[in-house]
Design a protein around this motif. Structure first.
Motif, short mmCIF file in Angstrom:
data_model
loop_
_atom_site.label_atom_id
_atom_site.label_comp_id
_atom_site.label_asym_id
_atom_site.label_seq_id
_atom_site.Cartn_x
_atom_site.Cartn_y
_atom_site.Cartn_z
N THR A 32 0.84 -1.20 0.00
CA THR A 32 0.00 0.00 0.00
C THR A 32 0.87 1.25 0.00
OG1 THR A 32 -0.11 0.30 2.41
CG2 THR A 32 -1.71 -1.22 1.41
N LEU A 33 0.22 2.39 0.00
CA LEU A 33 0.87 3.69 0.16
C LEU A 33 1.83 3.70 1.35
CD1 LEU A 33 1.04 6.85 -0.09
CD2 LEU A 33 -1.14 6.92 1.15
N LEU A 34 1.45 3.01 2.41
CA LEU A 34 2.27 2.99 3.63
C LEU A 34 3.66 2.44 3.37
CD1 LEU A 34 2.17 3.54 6.70
CD2 LEU A 34 1.39 1.19 7.00
N ASP A 35 3.79 1.56 2.39
CA ASP A 35 5.09 0.94 2.12
C ASP A 35 6.09 1.89 1.47
OD1 ASP A 35 4.78 -1.82 3.08
OD2 ASP A 35 3.16 -1.90 1.63
N ALA A 36 5.64 3.08 1.09
CA ALA A 36 6.56 4.14 0.67
C ALA A 36 6.73 5.18 1.78
CB ALA A 36 6.05 4.83 -0.60
N ILE A 37 5.63 5.54 2.44
CA ILE A 37 5.68 6.60 3.42
C ILE A 37 6.42 6.20 4.69
CG2 ILE A 37 4.31 8.20 4.82
CD1 ILE A 37 4.18 8.80 1.87
N TYR A 38 6.24 4.94 5.14
CA TYR A 38 6.94 4.54 6.36
C TYR A 38 8.46 4.53 6.17
CZ TYR A 38 8.71 2.22 10.42
OH TYR A 38 9.46 1.95 11.54
N PRO A 39 9.00 3.89 5.12
CA PRO A 39 10.45 3.94 4.95
C PRO A 39 10.97 5.35 4.70
CG PRO A 39 9.43 2.77 3.12
CD PRO A 39 8.38 2.97 4.15
N ALA A 40 10.14 6.23 4.13
CA ALA A 40 10.53 7.63 3.99
C ALA A 40 10.71 8.26 5.36
CB ALA A 40 9.47 8.39 3.19
N TYR A 41 9.75 8.03 6.24
CA TYR A 41 9.84 8.54 7.61
C TYR A 41 11.04 7.96 8.34
CZ TYR A 41 9.06 8.08 12.63
OH TYR A 41 9.24 8.03 13.99
N ALA A 42 11.24 6.64 8.23
CA ALA A 42 12.35 5.98 8.93
C ALA A 42 13.70 6.53 8.45
CB ALA A 42 12.28 4.47 8.72
N SER A 43 13.83 6.75 7.15
CA SER A 43 15.08 7.29 6.60
C SER A 43 15.29 8.73 7.04
CB SER A 43 15.06 7.20 5.08
OG SER A 43 15.03 5.85 4.65
N ALA A 44 14.21 9.50 7.09
CA ALA A 44 14.31 10.89 7.54
C ALA A 44 14.72 10.94 9.01
CB ALA A 44 12.97 11.60 7.34
N SER B 1 18.98 11.97 13.12
CA SER B 1 19.90 11.49 14.16
C SER B 1 21.35 11.71 13.76
CB SER B 1 19.66 10.01 14.44
OG SER B 1 18.35 9.80 14.94
N ALA B 2 21.61 11.66 12.46
CA ALA B 2 22.97 11.88 11.94
C ALA B 2 23.28 13.36 11.75
CB ALA B 2 23.14 11.14 10.62
N GLU B 3 22.38 14.21 12.22
CA GLU B 3 22.55 15.67 12.18
C GLU B 3 22.71 16.21 10.76
OE1 GLU B 3 25.64 16.77 14.90
OE2 GLU B 3 24.51 16.07 16.64
N LYS B 4 21.92 15.64 9.85
CA LYS B 4 21.93 16.12 8.48
C LYS B 4 21.12 17.42 8.38
CE LYS B 4 24.04 12.48 6.73
NZ LYS B 4 25.37 12.54 6.09
N SER B 5 21.29 18.13 7.27
CA SER B 5 20.55 19.37 7.05
C SER B 5 19.09 19.06 6.69
CB SER B 5 21.19 20.17 5.92
OG SER B 5 21.00 19.51 4.68
N LEU B 6 18.26 20.09 6.70
CA LEU B 6 16.85 19.91 6.34
C LEU B 6 16.72 19.36 4.93
CD1 LEU B 6 13.92 20.32 7.29
CD2 LEU B 6 14.03 22.65 6.39
N LYS B 7 17.48 19.90 4.02
CA LYS B 7 17.46 19.41 2.63
C LYS B 7 17.90 17.95 2.57
CE LYS B 7 19.37 20.19 -1.98
NZ LYS B 7 20.32 20.97 -2.81
N GLU B 8 18.93 17.60 3.31
CA GLU B 8 19.43 16.22 3.31
C GLU B 8 18.43 15.25 3.94
OE1 GLU B 8 24.28 16.82 3.52
OE2 GLU B 8 23.09 17.10 5.34
N ILE B 9 17.67 15.73 4.91
CA ILE B 9 16.64 14.89 5.52
C ILE B 9 15.54 14.60 4.51
CG2 ILE B 9 14.81 14.84 7.26
CD1 ILE B 9 16.73 16.37 9.13
N VAL B 10 15.15 15.62 3.74
CA VAL B 10 14.15 15.41 2.69
C VAL B 10 14.68 14.44 1.64
CG1 VAL B 10 12.85 16.52 0.85
CG2 VAL B 10 13.04 17.63 3.06
N GLU B 11 15.94 14.61 1.25
CA GLU B 11 16.54 13.71 0.26
C GLU B 11 16.59 12.28 0.77
OE1 GLU B 11 20.25 15.70 -0.34
OE2 GLU B 11 19.46 17.01 -1.93
#
Length: 211
Positions: free
Chosen positions: A131-143, A148-158
Motif C-alpha cells: 500500500t501507500l504505507l510501504d513508501a511513506i513509512y520507509p521515507a519517515y524511517a530514513s528521515a 539522528s545523523a545531524e543532516k541538514s533539512l534538505k538532506e533529511i528530505v533527500e
C-alpha cells in the motif's frame, strides 16, 4: 535553509501539486492494471487544490492547525479511498505540529511520523501489505535516521525520498491485500504498487522546494 515558515507552506506543497499534474496519466495507467484507473486524477485533483486550501486557512502562528484545516477541506475535494488516506496523512501530520510557527528538521520528521499514523489509522493497514504505507513509512524511517545523523533539512528530505524509492521497489515482491488489486494479485508480481508510487511522488514533490 533550515526552517520553513507558515507563509511558505503553499510553495512547499506546490511542488507536490506540480508533480502529480505531471504524473497523472502514468498513475492512471498503473492503476488501470490493478484498480479503478483513477489514481492519477485523484492525486492531481487533491494535491492540486492543497496549496490554495493552505493559503485560505493560513494561521502564521500555527502551522499545525493550518495543515489540519487544509487537510479536512482536501478530504472533501477527493472523497475516494486514496484521497481520504492522503488527506488523513496531512491532518495527522498537522496535529504533530500544533502551535508551531515553522518547520525545522525535527518538525519535518514529526510531520512524516504523523503522516504514517494517519494512513495506518484511516487505512487500517501495516507495512508489507503493498500500500501507500510501504513508501511513506520507509521515507519517515530514513528521515528520522538522517535527523539522528545531524543532516541538514534538505538532506533529511533527500533521505526521505530515497527511503520511499526503496519502499516502492520492495512492493514488487509483496502480495496485495486490499481493494480490487487482490483480484489482480497474479499480475502484481514484479510490478510496483501504484499507491506506493504516489507516496514516492509526494516526497519528490516536497523535495522540489529545496531546488
Amino acid at each position: 535553509m533550515e526552517e520553513i515558515l507558515a507563509k511558505d507552506l503553499p510553495e512547499l506543497f506546490k511542488g507536490v501539486s506540480d508533480i502529480f499534474a505531471e504524473k497523472k496519466d502514468e498513475l492512471c495507467e498503473m492503476d488501470a492494471n490493478m484498480g479503478d484507473g483513477d489514481l492519477g486524477l485523484t492525486m492531481s485533483k487533491g494535491f492540486g487544490a492543497l496549496p490554495d486550501l493552505i493559503a485560505e486557512n493560513m494561521d502564521e502562528n500555527n502551522i499545525g492547525m493550518t495543515l489540519v484545516k487544509a487537510g479536512m477541506k482536501m478530504a472533501a475535494v477527493v472523497p475516494s479511498t486514496m484521497g481520504t488516506l492522503m488527506s488523513s496523512g496531512v491532518m495527522e501530520g498537522g496535529k504533530k505540529l500544533k502551535d508551531k510557527k515553522s518547520i525545522g528538521k525535527q518538525e519535518l520528521v514529526d510531520f512524516l511520523e504523523g503522516y504514517v499514523e494517519g494512513i495506518k489509522k484511516r487505512g487500517k493497514c501495516e507495512t508489507g501489505e503493498r500500500t501507500l504505507l510501504d513508501a511513506i513509512y520507509p521515507a519517515y524511517a530514513s528521515a528520522k535516521e538522517a535527523l539522528s545523523a545531524e543532516k541538514s533539512l534538505k538532506e533529511i528530505v533527500e533521505a526521505a525520498i530515497e527511503g520511499a524509492k526503496k519502499g516502492v521497489e520492495a512492493t514488487k515482491e509483496m502480495e496485495p491485500k486490499y481493494g480490487k488489486a487482490v483480484v489482480f494479485a497474479a499480475k502484481a508480481k514484479g510490478i510496483p504498487d501504484q499507491g506506493a508510487m504516489a507516496g514516492q511522488y509526494l516526497l519528490e514533490g516536497l523535495g522540489r522546494y529545496f531546488k
